[in-house]
Each structure stands twice: as C-alpha cells, then as structure tokens.
Write a protein that holds these residues in place. Structure first.
Motif, PDB file in Angstrom:
ATOM      1  N   VAL A 162      54.280  71.090  39.830  1.00 51.51           N
ATOM      2  CA  VAL A 162      53.620  71.970  40.780  1.00 51.51           C
ATOM      3  C   VAL A 162      52.961  73.077  39.969  1.00 51.51           C
ATOM      4  O   VAL A 162      53.599  73.681  39.111  1.00 51.51           O
ATOM      5  N   VAL A 163      51.678  73.297  40.216  1.00 52.21           N
ATOM      6  CA  VAL A 163      50.959  74.350  39.507  1.00 52.21           C
ATOM      7  C   VAL A 163      50.610  75.475  40.479  1.00 52.21           C
ATOM      8  O   VAL A 163      50.317  75.227  41.649  1.00 52.21           O
ATOM      9  N   LEU A 164      50.681  76.695  39.983  1.00 53.84           N
ATOM     10  CA  LEU A 164      50.363  77.879  40.767  1.00 53.84           C
ATOM     11  C   LEU A 164      49.358  78.698  39.974  1.00 53.84           C
ATOM     12  O   LEU A 164      49.598  79.000  38.796  1.00 53.84           O
ATOM     13  N   PHE A 173      55.780  74.584  37.673  1.00 50.50           N
ATOM     14  CA  PHE A 173      57.118  74.440  38.244  1.00 50.50           C
ATOM     15  C   PHE A 173      57.485  72.970  38.361  1.00 50.50           C
ATOM     16  O   PHE A 173      56.606  72.118  38.504  1.00 50.50           O
ATOM     17  N   ALA A 174      58.782  72.710  38.383  1.00 47.05           N
ATOM     18  CA  ALA A 174      59.270  71.353  38.607  1.00 47.05           C
ATOM     19  C   ALA A 174      59.378  71.048  40.095  1.00 47.05           C
ATOM     20  O   ALA A 174      59.259  69.894  40.503  1.00 47.05           O
ATOM     21  N   ASN A 217      49.240  73.555  43.898  1.00 49.12           N
ATOM     22  CA  ASN A 217      48.991  72.118  44.028  1.00 49.12           C
ATOM     23  C   ASN A 217      50.118  71.367  43.335  1.00 49.12           C
ATOM     24  O   ASN A 217      50.736  71.871  42.402  1.00 49.12           O
ATOM     25  N   LYS A 218      50.370  70.153  43.800  1.00 50.14           N
ATOM     26  CA  LYS A 218      51.425  69.313  43.232  1.00 50.14           C
ATOM     27  C   LYS A 218      50.861  67.937  42.931  1.00 50.14           C
ATOM     28  O   LYS A 218      50.072  67.396  43.702  1.00 50.14           O
ATOM     29  N   GLY A 219      51.293  67.377  41.806  1.00 52.63           N
ATOM     30  CA  GLY A 219      50.874  66.032  41.467  1.00 52.63           C
ATOM     31  C   GLY A 219      51.201  65.680  40.036  1.00 52.63           C
ATOM     32  O   GLY A 219      51.911  66.390  39.332  1.00 52.63           O
ATOM     33  N   SER A 220      50.649  64.587  39.602  1.00 51.71           N
ATOM     34  CA  SER A 220      50.881  64.058  38.262  1.00 51.71           C
ATOM     35  C   SER A 220      50.045  64.811  37.235  1.00 51.71           C
ATOM     36  O   SER A 220      48.870  65.095  37.469  1.00 51.71           O
ATOM     37  N   VAL A 221      50.671  65.144  36.107  1.00 52.28           N
ATOM     38  CA  VAL A 221      49.990  65.815  34.998  1.00 52.28           C
ATOM     39  C   VAL A 221      50.471  65.214  33.684  1.00 52.28           C
ATOM     40  O   VAL A 221      51.505  64.553  33.634  1.00 52.28           O
ATOM     41  N   GLY A 233      51.361  72.853  27.383  1.00 47.15           N
ATOM     42  CA  GLY A 233      50.722  73.021  28.672  1.00 47.15           C
ATOM     43  C   GLY A 233      50.718  71.762  29.500  1.00 47.15           C
ATOM     44  O   GLY A 233      51.395  70.780  29.171  1.00 47.15           O
ATOM     45  N   VAL A 234      49.970  71.814  30.571  1.00 45.89           N
ATOM     46  CA  VAL A 234      49.793  70.669  31.460  1.00 45.89           C
ATOM     47  C   VAL A 234      48.306  70.441  31.652  1.00 45.89           C
ATOM     48  O   VAL A 234      47.519  71.393  31.712  1.00 45.89           O
ATOM     49  N   ILE A 235      47.924  69.175  31.734  1.00 45.66           N
ATOM     50  CA  ILE A 235      46.518  68.799  31.857  1.00 45.66           C
ATOM     51  C   ILE A 235      46.400  67.699  32.911  1.00 45.66           C
ATOM     52  O   ILE A 235      47.248  66.821  32.978  1.00 45.66           O
ATOM     53  N   GLY A 236      45.340  67.755  33.701  1.00 44.87           N
ATOM     54  CA  GLY A 236      45.077  66.688  34.651  1.00 44.87           C
ATOM     55  C   GLY A 236      44.380  67.196  35.893  1.00 44.87           C
ATOM     56  O   GLY A 236      44.167  68.400  36.078  1.00 44.87           O
ATOM     57  N   ASP A 237      44.015  66.261  36.760  1.00 45.68           N
ATOM     58  CA  ASP A 237      43.305  66.601  37.979  1.00 45.68           C
ATOM     59  C   ASP A 237      44.133  67.512  38.878  1.00 45.68           C
ATOM     60  O   ASP A 237      43.574  68.336  39.604  1.00 45.68           O
ATOM     61  N   THR A 238      45.451  67.391  38.839  1.00 47.75           N
ATOM     62  CA  THR A 238      46.317  68.273  39.631  1.00 47.75           C
ATOM     63  C   THR A 238      46.065  69.722  39.258  1.00 47.75           C
ATOM     64  O   THR A 238      45.998  70.599  40.126  1.00 47.75           O
ATOM     65  N   VAL A 239      45.899  69.985  37.963  1.00 49.41           N
ATOM     66  CA  VAL A 239      45.637  71.339  37.481  1.00 49.41           C
ATOM     67  C   VAL A 239      44.244  71.784  37.923  1.00 49.41           C
ATOM     68  O   VAL A 239      44.082  72.890  38.455  1.00 49.41           O
TER      69      VAL A 239
END
Length: 170
Positions: A42-44, A97-98, A130-134, A148-154
C-alpha cells in the motif's frame, strides 16, 4: 579505536536516515531481504497544496523550518503505523505499508495533524492511497542505490494524490 567507534555510530545514523531503523535491522540480519521482489504493498502520497506560491513569499529559513516540522510530524505518525519506508521529495511525503488498514489509519491521523500545522499558513495537504503489486528492494547503479518500490501501483497512487484537494484523502 575511538575514531572507528565514532565513525561506526555516524554510519549507523546515516544508514537509518536512508533505510529507516526497521529496514536497516532487516538488511543487517538478512542481506538477501534487500533483493528486489514482487509483493503487494500500500502506497501513501501526501503533498502540500499551494506550497510553491507560499514558499515564494517566505524566507528560505522559514520554509525549511515549516518543512522540517511537517516532515517530523509525518515521520512520527507513519512510523507509529508500521510504515515500511518513508521518503521525501520536495514537499511530498511518500510511505509504503504492508497493510491497508495501517495506511488508512495513518492517513486519517496525518490529515488532522498536518492540517493543524498548515492551516495557520493558509495551505493544506492532499493525500492519496493505492494498493497493489510492486517491485520492492534495492535499486540503482553501481555507486548510488536506494531501497524503494516501483510499479504502476506507485504511479497510480501518485496520480490519486494529485487529484486530492487540500485536507482530502482519496
């Protein structure tokens, strides 16, 4: 020996600034945990509305003072809600977040605390979640790397935040 101990303490502090305490402990105890992997997160995102216009009318010292308060309040709330990683870019706060409920609860508290800080300046912040796969892990070149986290969710999370009005959570 004294210099080595002092240097070690400084390096630990710098590493905690970059990774955060939890990630640093994880990296030291399990270096393989830093390898990139696909996970659900989950990204904020939170960004100050009207910051550029406001900052143009204030001294750099006033801007830094306000931003440091903004970041300190945000950091405390985000870490109290078990964020995995917190990053700053300009006046933007980004947290990972997890769990959705942790992110949402943090956002609700952030909205109130940040509004209290920013309303005397006649500005506010918008929040997007937003929440999803990263892909999560350490990324970068040979000399500069970051966790970090990368992906369309971000990307989508950032676009959601961009549509949030001042003091709104989307």
């Amino acid at each position: 020996l004294h210099l080595l101990k002092a240097t070690s303490i400084e390096l630990k502090s710098y590493s905690e600034w970059l990774f955060g305490k939890k990630l640093l402990e994880k990296a030291v105890t399990d270096p393989d945990s830093m390898k990139s992997k696909r996970v659900d997160r989950v990204v904020l995102f939170m960004d100050i509305r009207g910051f550029t216009k406001w900052s143009e009318c204030h001294t750099p010292e006033e801007v830094v003072e306000m931003l440091n308060k903004y970041f300190s309040i945000s950091e405390k709330i985000l870490y109290e809600h078990d964020s995995i990683k917190v990053m700053y870019t300009g006046d933007e706060v980004f947290a990972v977040f997890a769990e959705s409920d942790l992110a949402l609860h943090a956002a609700l508290i952030l909205r109130h605390a940040i509004n209290e800080l920013l309303s005397p300046f006649e500005i506010g912040a918008g929040i997007g979640i937003n929440k999803g796969s990263v892909m999560e892990g350490v990324f970068g070149g040979d000399n500069i790397r970051y966790y970090g986290v990368i992906g369309d969710t971000v990307n989508t999370g950032k676009r959601i935040e961009g549509n949030a009005s001042s003091n709104e959570i989307l």
